[in-house]
Design a protein around this motif. Structure first.
Motif, PDB file in Angstrom:
ATOM      1  N   ALA A  39       7.779   0.158   9.092  1.00 24.90           N
ATOM      2  CA  ALA A  39       8.307   0.243   7.724  1.00 24.90           C
ATOM      3  C   ALA A  39       7.611   1.377   6.976  1.00 24.90           C
ATOM      4  O   ALA A  39       6.399   1.359   6.782  1.00 24.90           O
ATOM      5  CB  ALA A  39       8.106  -1.082   7.013  1.00 24.90           C
ATOM      6  N   GLU A  40       8.371   2.351   6.549  1.00 29.45           N
ATOM      7  CA  GLU A  40       7.836   3.513   5.848  1.00 29.45           C
ATOM      8  C   GLU A  40       7.644   3.151   4.377  1.00 29.45           C
ATOM      9  O   GLU A  40       8.553   2.622   3.745  1.00 29.45           O
ATOM     10  CB  GLU A  40       8.813   4.683   6.009  1.00 29.45           C
ATOM     11  CG  GLU A  40       8.203   6.039   5.858  1.00 29.45           C
ATOM     12  CD  GLU A  40       8.096   6.484   4.410  1.00 29.45           C
ATOM     13  OE1 GLU A  40       8.899   6.031   3.584  1.00 29.45           O
ATOM     14  OE2 GLU A  40       7.197   7.281   4.131  1.00 29.45           O
ATOM     15  N   PRO A  41       6.471   3.391   3.787  1.00 29.81           N
ATOM     16  CA  PRO A  41       6.164   2.921   2.437  1.00 29.81           C
ATOM     17  C   PRO A  41       7.128   3.408   1.350  1.00 29.81           C
ATOM     18  O   PRO A  41       7.519   2.637   0.484  1.00 29.81           O
ATOM     19  CB  PRO A  41       4.761   3.464   2.177  1.00 29.81           C
ATOM     20  CG  PRO A  41       4.197   3.782   3.498  1.00 29.81           C
ATOM     21  CD  PRO A  41       5.339   4.068   4.401  1.00 29.81           C
ATOM     22  N   THR A  42       7.527   4.656   1.375  1.00 34.89           N
ATOM     23  CA  THR A  42       8.417   5.185   0.337  1.00 34.89           C
ATOM     24  C   THR A  42       9.783   4.514   0.403  1.00 34.89           C
ATOM     25  O   THR A  42      10.344   4.116  -0.621  1.00 34.89           O
ATOM     26  CB  THR A  42       8.581   6.712   0.497  1.00 34.89           C
ATOM     27  OG1 THR A  42       7.286   7.305   0.532  1.00 34.89           O
ATOM     28  CG2 THR A  42       9.388   7.290  -0.636  1.00 34.89           C
ATOM     29  N   LEU A  43      10.315   4.356   1.596  1.00 33.82           N
ATOM     30  CA  LEU A  43      11.607   3.676   1.742  1.00 33.82           C
ATOM     31  C   LEU A  43      11.500   2.200   1.398  1.00 33.82           C
ATOM     32  O   LEU A  43      12.400   1.619   0.798  1.00 33.82           O
ATOM     33  CB  LEU A  43      12.137   3.855   3.162  1.00 33.82           C
ATOM     34  CG  LEU A  43      12.568   5.262   3.542  1.00 33.82           C
ATOM     35  CD1 LEU A  43      12.965   5.314   5.004  1.00 33.82           C
ATOM     36  CD2 LEU A  43      13.711   5.733   2.675  1.00 33.82           C
ATOM     37  N   SER A  49      10.327  -4.984  -4.351  1.00 31.26           N
ATOM     38  CA  SER A  49       9.499  -4.851  -5.543  1.00 31.26           C
ATOM     39  C   SER A  49       8.026  -5.111  -5.222  1.00 31.26           C
ATOM     40  O   SER A  49       7.162  -4.964  -6.070  1.00 31.26           O
ATOM     41  CB  SER A  49       9.977  -5.823  -6.614  1.00 31.26           C
ATOM     42  OG  SER A  49       9.928  -7.144  -6.122  1.00 31.26           O
ATOM     43  N   VAL A  50       7.746  -5.507  -3.978  1.00 24.63           N
ATOM     44  CA  VAL A  50       6.377  -5.772  -3.553  1.00 24.63           C
ATOM     45  C   VAL A  50       5.684  -4.435  -3.302  1.00 24.63           C
ATOM     46  O   VAL A  50       6.176  -3.597  -2.550  1.00 24.63           O
ATOM     47  CB  VAL A  50       6.354  -6.629  -2.264  1.00 24.63           C
ATOM     48  CG1 VAL A  50       4.938  -6.893  -1.813  1.00 24.63           C
ATOM     49  CG2 VAL A  50       7.113  -7.911  -2.479  1.00 24.63           C
ATOM     50  N   THR A  51       4.543  -4.246  -3.921  1.00 23.21           N
ATOM     51  CA  THR A  51       3.822  -2.989  -3.725  1.00 23.21           C
ATOM     52  C   THR A  51       3.058  -3.018  -2.411  1.00 23.21           C
ATOM     53  O   THR A  51       2.751  -4.080  -1.881  1.00 23.21           O
ATOM     54  CB  THR A  51       2.840  -2.745  -4.886  1.00 23.21           C
ATOM     55  OG1 THR A  51       1.935  -3.850  -4.953  1.00 23.21           O
ATOM     56  CG2 THR A  51       3.575  -2.600  -6.206  1.00 23.21           C
ATOM     57  N   ASN A  52       2.759  -1.856  -1.909  1.00 24.60           N
ATOM     58  CA  ASN A  52       2.000  -1.686  -0.666  1.00 24.60           C
ATOM     59  C   ASN A  52       2.664  -2.372   0.524  1.00 24.60           C
ATOM     60  O   ASN A  52       1.992  -2.915   1.390  1.00 24.60           O
ATOM     61  CB  ASN A  52       0.560  -2.179  -0.822  1.00 24.60           C
ATOM     62  CG  ASN A  52      -0.208  -1.342  -1.810  1.00 24.60           C
ATOM     63  OD1 ASN A  52       0.028  -0.144  -1.921  1.00 24.60           O
ATOM     64  ND2 ASN A  52      -1.096  -1.964  -2.549  1.00 24.60           N
ATOM     65  N   SER A  53       3.963  -2.400   0.542  1.00 25.89           N
ATOM     66  CA  SER A  53       4.677  -2.969   1.686  1.00 25.89           C
ATOM     67  C   SER A  53       4.893  -1.848   2.692  1.00 25.89           C
ATOM     68  O   SER A  53       5.715  -0.969   2.491  1.00 25.89           O
ATOM     69  CB  SER A  53       6.009  -3.546   1.225  1.00 25.89           C
ATOM     70  OG  SER A  53       6.640  -4.203   2.282  1.00 25.89           O
ATOM     71  N   TYR A  58       1.896   2.888   9.194  1.00 28.23           N
ATOM     72  CA  TYR A  58       1.597   3.595   7.948  1.00 28.23           C
ATOM     73  C   TYR A  58       0.515   2.890   7.129  1.00 28.23           C
ATOM     74  O   TYR A  58       0.266   3.256   5.994  1.00 28.23           O
ATOM     75  CB  TYR A  58       2.857   3.702   7.077  1.00 28.23           C
ATOM     76  CG  TYR A  58       3.943   4.499   7.717  1.00 28.23           C
ATOM     77  CD1 TYR A  58       3.923   5.882   7.682  1.00 28.23           C
ATOM     78  CD2 TYR A  58       4.998   3.869   8.374  1.00 28.23           C
ATOM     79  CE1 TYR A  58       4.921   6.623   8.277  1.00 28.23           C
ATOM     80  CE2 TYR A  58       6.002   4.602   8.967  1.00 28.23           C
ATOM     81  CZ  TYR A  58       5.965   5.978   8.909  1.00 28.23           C
ATOM     82  OH  TYR A  58       6.957   6.709   9.502  1.00 28.23           O
ATOM     83  N   GLY A  59      -0.117   1.861   7.670  1.00 27.30           N
ATOM     84  CA  GLY A  59      -1.032   1.024   6.910  1.00 27.30           C
ATOM     85  C   GLY A  59      -2.408   1.596   6.676  1.00 27.30           C
ATOM     86  O   GLY A  59      -2.765   2.650   7.172  1.00 27.30           O
ATOM     87  N   HIS A  60      -3.183   0.846   5.878  1.00 24.44           N
ATOM     88  CA  HIS A  60      -4.580   1.176   5.589  1.00 24.44           C
ATOM     89  C   HIS A  60      -5.451   0.078   6.188  1.00 24.44           C
ATOM     90  O   HIS A  60      -5.324  -0.230   7.372  1.00 24.44           O
ATOM     91  CB  HIS A  60      -4.808   1.296   4.083  1.00 24.44           C
ATOM     92  CG  HIS A  60      -4.034   2.423   3.466  1.00 24.44           C
ATOM     93  ND1 HIS A  60      -4.250   3.739   3.786  1.00 24.44           N
ATOM     94  CD2 HIS A  60      -3.045   2.419   2.552  1.00 24.44           C
ATOM     95  CE1 HIS A  60      -3.428   4.509   3.087  1.00 24.44           C
ATOM     96  NE2 HIS A  60      -2.682   3.716   2.335  1.00 24.44           N
ATOM     97  N   ALA A  61      -6.281  -0.531   5.376  1.00 25.73           N
ATOM     98  CA  ALA A  61      -7.193  -1.563   5.868  1.00 25.73           C
ATOM     99  C   ALA A  61      -6.431  -2.776   6.404  1.00 25.73           C
ATOM    100  O   ALA A  61      -6.791  -3.351   7.419  1.00 25.73           O
ATOM    101  CB  ALA A  61      -8.139  -1.987   4.751  1.00 25.73           C
ATOM    102  N   ALA A  62      -5.380  -3.165   5.699  1.00 22.63           N
ATOM    103  CA  ALA A  62      -4.580  -4.325   6.129  1.00 22.63           C
ATOM    104  C   ALA A  62      -3.317  -3.827   6.825  1.00 22.63           C
ATOM    105  O   ALA A  62      -2.202  -4.163   6.453  1.00 22.63           O
ATOM    106  CB  ALA A  62      -4.240  -5.189   4.933  1.00 22.63           C
ATOM    107  N   SER A  63      -3.490  -3.003   7.843  1.00 20.33           N
ATOM    108  CA  SER A  63      -2.343  -2.346   8.476  1.00 20.33           C
ATOM    109  C   SER A  63      -1.395  -3.310   9.172  1.00 20.33           C
ATOM    110  O   SER A  63      -0.224  -3.024   9.307  1.00 20.33           O
ATOM    111  CB  SER A  63      -2.826  -1.286   9.455  1.00 20.33           C
ATOM    112  OG  SER A  63      -3.575  -1.895  10.482  1.00 20.33           O
ATOM    113  N   GLY A  64      -1.879  -4.449   9.603  1.00 24.30           N
ATOM    114  CA  GLY A  64      -1.013  -5.397  10.300  1.00 24.30           C
ATOM    115  C   GLY A  64      -0.436  -6.469   9.404  1.00 24.30           C
ATOM    116  O   GLY A  64       0.186  -7.409   9.889  1.00 24.30           O
TER     117      GLY A  64
END
Length: 137
Positions: A39-43, A49-53, A58-64
């Motif tokens: 899942a690409e963050p911009t798309l 409406s959930v942020t950081n989805s 494409y993840g950071h610390a909680a990539s999974g």
């Protein structure tokens, strides 16, 4: 997907004539989990409406996190289907039996329901030349 069915001893015990498991369950689980991965963050922000989805790629610390949400959702659906299908079968069993008797099974499904098999025209040789009719016997 029918390859999975043929190679799995458990799935061979399931009467899935229409291939519903392969068509909906397996492909739905695969598409959901790959969404959790890619899942690409911009798309995602355009539709959610959930942020950081974001997917695991494409993840950071909680990539999974999104991947695990998708797996948990699929697990919920499996559990829900098991409970509801069992309840429906129990209610139907109160009214009529869910399985024919062994005697009826030996007689045959068509005969038990009072139906007669109809031959297909092409199988009986209609529309075939003399050589093709000889091959059919």
């Amino acid at each position: 997907m029918m390859v999975v069915h043929k190679r799995s001893a458990l799935l061979q015990k399931v009467d899935d004539t229409l291939g519903v498991f392969h068509t909906h369950a397996l492909t739905g689980f695969l598409s959901g989990t790959t969404t959790g991965l890619f899942a690409e963050p911009t798309l995602s922000s355009l539709f959610l409406s959930v942020t950081n989805s974001r997917g695991a790629v494409y993840g950071h610390a909680a990539s999974g996190a999104q991947f695990m949400k998708q797996v948990a959702g699929a697990g919920f659906i499996v559990g829900w289907n098991a409970v509801v299908t069992t309840a429906i079968c129990v209610l139907i069993r109160v009214v009529i039996p869910l399985r024919m008797t062994e005697e009826q099974l030996m007689t045959g499904d068509d005969a038990v329901h009072g139906e007669e098999e109809t031959g297909l025209a092409w199988y009986e040789g209609a529309g075939l030349g003399k050589a093709e009719q000889r091959e059919l016997g």
